[in-house]
Design an enzyme around this catalytic site. Structure first.
Site, short mmCIF file in Angstrom:
data_model
loop_
_atom_site.label_atom_id
_atom_site.label_comp_id
_atom_site.label_asym_id
_atom_site.label_seq_id
_atom_site.Cartn_x
_atom_site.Cartn_y
_atom_site.Cartn_z
N LYS A 2 0.83 -1.22 0.00
CA LYS A 2 0.00 0.00 0.00
C LYS A 2 0.86 1.26 0.00
O LYS A 2 0.61 2.18 -0.77
CB LYS A 2 -0.91 0.05 1.24
CG LYS A 2 -1.93 -1.06 1.33
CD LYS A 2 -2.91 -0.82 2.46
CE LYS A 2 -2.30 -0.79 3.84
NZ LYS A 2 -1.66 -2.05 4.28
N ARG A 61 -9.54 1.01 9.07
CA ARG A 61 -8.90 -0.26 9.43
C ARG A 61 -9.88 -1.22 10.10
O ARG A 61 -9.54 -2.36 10.38
CB ARG A 61 -7.80 0.11 10.39
CG ARG A 61 -6.57 -0.72 10.53
CD ARG A 61 -5.72 -0.84 9.32
NE ARG A 61 -4.40 -1.26 9.65
CZ ARG A 61 -3.29 -0.56 9.38
NH1 ARG A 61 -3.36 0.57 8.74
NH2 ARG A 61 -2.12 -1.05 9.70
N ARG A 114 11.83 -5.68 4.98
CA ARG A 114 11.54 -4.26 4.67
C ARG A 114 12.39 -3.28 5.48
O ARG A 114 12.52 -3.43 6.69
CB ARG A 114 10.05 -4.01 4.95
CG ARG A 114 9.65 -2.56 4.75
CD ARG A 114 8.15 -2.43 4.64
NE ARG A 114 7.47 -2.49 5.93
CZ ARG A 114 6.17 -2.29 6.08
NH1 ARG A 114 5.41 -2.04 5.02
NH2 ARG A 114 5.60 -2.36 7.27
N ARG A 143 11.31 -0.98 10.87
CA ARG A 143 10.22 -0.65 11.80
C ARG A 143 10.16 -1.69 12.92
O ARG A 143 10.32 -2.88 12.68
CB ARG A 143 8.88 -0.62 11.03
CG ARG A 143 8.71 0.65 10.25
CD ARG A 143 7.51 0.63 9.34
NE ARG A 143 6.30 0.04 9.91
CZ ARG A 143 5.12 0.04 9.29
NH1 ARG A 143 5.00 0.61 8.09
NH2 ARG A 143 4.07 -0.50 9.85
N ARG A 201 -0.10 -8.80 13.54
CA ARG A 201 -0.74 -7.81 12.66
C ARG A 201 -1.60 -8.51 11.60
O ARG A 201 -2.66 -8.01 11.23
CB ARG A 201 0.33 -6.93 11.99
CG ARG A 201 0.94 -5.94 12.97
CD ARG A 201 2.25 -5.40 12.46
NE ARG A 201 2.13 -4.57 11.29
CZ ARG A 201 3.11 -4.34 10.42
NH1 ARG A 201 4.28 -4.89 10.59
NH2 ARG A 201 2.90 -3.56 9.39
P1 AMP Z 1 0.70 0.91 8.81
O1 AMP Z 1 1.84 1.84 8.58
O2 AMP Z 1 -0.53 1.29 8.04
O3 AMP Z 1 1.10 -0.54 8.63
O4 AMP Z 1 0.29 1.06 10.36
C1 AMP Z 1 1.20 0.75 11.39
C2 AMP Z 1 0.47 0.63 12.70
O5 AMP Z 1 -0.17 1.89 13.01
C3 AMP Z 1 -0.65 -0.38 12.75
O6 AMP Z 1 -0.17 -1.70 13.03
C4 AMP Z 1 -1.50 0.17 13.89
O7 AMP Z 1 -0.89 -0.06 15.15
C5 AMP Z 1 -1.43 1.66 13.64
N1 AMP Z 1 -2.49 2.16 12.73
C6 AMP Z 1 -2.33 2.71 11.49
N2 AMP Z 1 -3.50 3.07 10.96
C7 AMP Z 1 -4.45 2.72 11.87
C8 AMP Z 1 -5.86 2.82 11.91
N3 AMP Z 1 -6.57 3.34 10.88
N4 AMP Z 1 -6.50 2.35 13.01
C9 AMP Z 1 -5.82 1.84 14.08
N5 AMP Z 1 -4.49 1.71 14.09
C10 AMP Z 1 -3.79 2.14 13.01
#
Ligand code: AMP
Length: 211
Positions: free
Chosen positions: A13, A88, A127, A159, A170
């Site tokens: 994404k 999400r 990554r 990360r 996750r």
């Molecule tokens: P991402 O970079 O989109 O993979 O997000 C990394 C982490 O941020 C996720 O594993 C969640 O802990 C948190 N996170 C990101 N977007 C959301 C969301 N819309 N709702 C809840 N947690 C989020």
């Protein structure tokens, strides 16, 4: 163009969102990037969110709602937007629908990037991300010794949530919380599934074909 990009962690994404948002000249809104920025700056919001992000849990909806409301009210979205990592779960999806309805805005497309689980685990374990421009790289033969981002010279980081145990958690959360969001948008006739396996350029082409 108003787009939501869905897909499991590691589906690509972030990479595709950067390319597509540049192409259409629309802001790329990544709730994950916003949260990591707040955590790094040790803001009140960042302090509340840190333990969730680092352990791979979803951050509570009220924090995410605050982030999205702030981002929408700060403007610059007249041309559209690309949401990455939001909504999400179903309650965020419903809240977002209500918010857009109040503003008289409709989504154009919801793209779901589909990648199988073993490919996702392999991608996330390799990554590395630029802490400045957010470019994403894979630790393979050509990037094995990279310490600085080839695009902006920023520091490259792994990360915390790209640790194998956290990755698996996750993915479980994705199945239970986020997959129902794809059904929510399918029912509205907005969802298009795009195969996320293969070359980056090929995947971009598939996305552009359905936009
Ligand atoms: P991402 O970079 O989109 O993979 O997000 C990394 C982490 O941020 C996720 O594993 C969640 O802990 C948190 N996170 C990101 N977007 C959301 C969301 N819309 N709702 C809840 N947690 C989020």
């Amino acid at each position: 163009m108003r787009i939501v990009l869905l897909g499991a962690p590691g589906a690509g994404k972030g990479t595709q969102a950067k390319i597509i948002s540049n192409k259409f000249n629309i802001p790329h809104i990544s709730t994950g990037d916003i949260l990591r920025h707040e955590i790094k700056g040790e803001s009140e919001l960042g302090k509340k969110a840190a333990e969730f992000v680092e352990s791979g849990k979803l951050v509570p909806d009220e924090i995410i709602v605050e982030i999205i409301k702030n981002r929408i009210s700060s403007g610059g979205l007249n041309n559209g937007f690309l949401m990455d990592g939001f909504p999400r779960n179903l309650s965020q999806a419903r809240m977002f629908s209500d918010m857009l309805g109040e503003l008289g805005i409709k989504l154009d497309r919801v793209i779901n990037i589909v990648v199988n689980e073993s490919e996702i685990i392999s991608r996330l374990s390799r990554r590395i991300t630029c802490s400045v421009c957010k470019s994403i790289f894979s630790v393979n033969n050509s990037h094995r010794n990279l310490e600085k981002c080839p695009n902006c010279n920023g520091d490259l980081i792994k990360r915390k949530d790209d640790d194998l145990k956290v990755i698996k958690h996750r993915l479980e959360i994705y199945e239970s919380e986020t997959r129902p969001v794809t059904d929510f948008y399918a029912d509205k006739g907005l969802l298009v599934n795009v195969d996320g396996c293969g070359e980056e350029k090929e995947i971009t082409k598939r996305i552009l074909e359905v936009l």
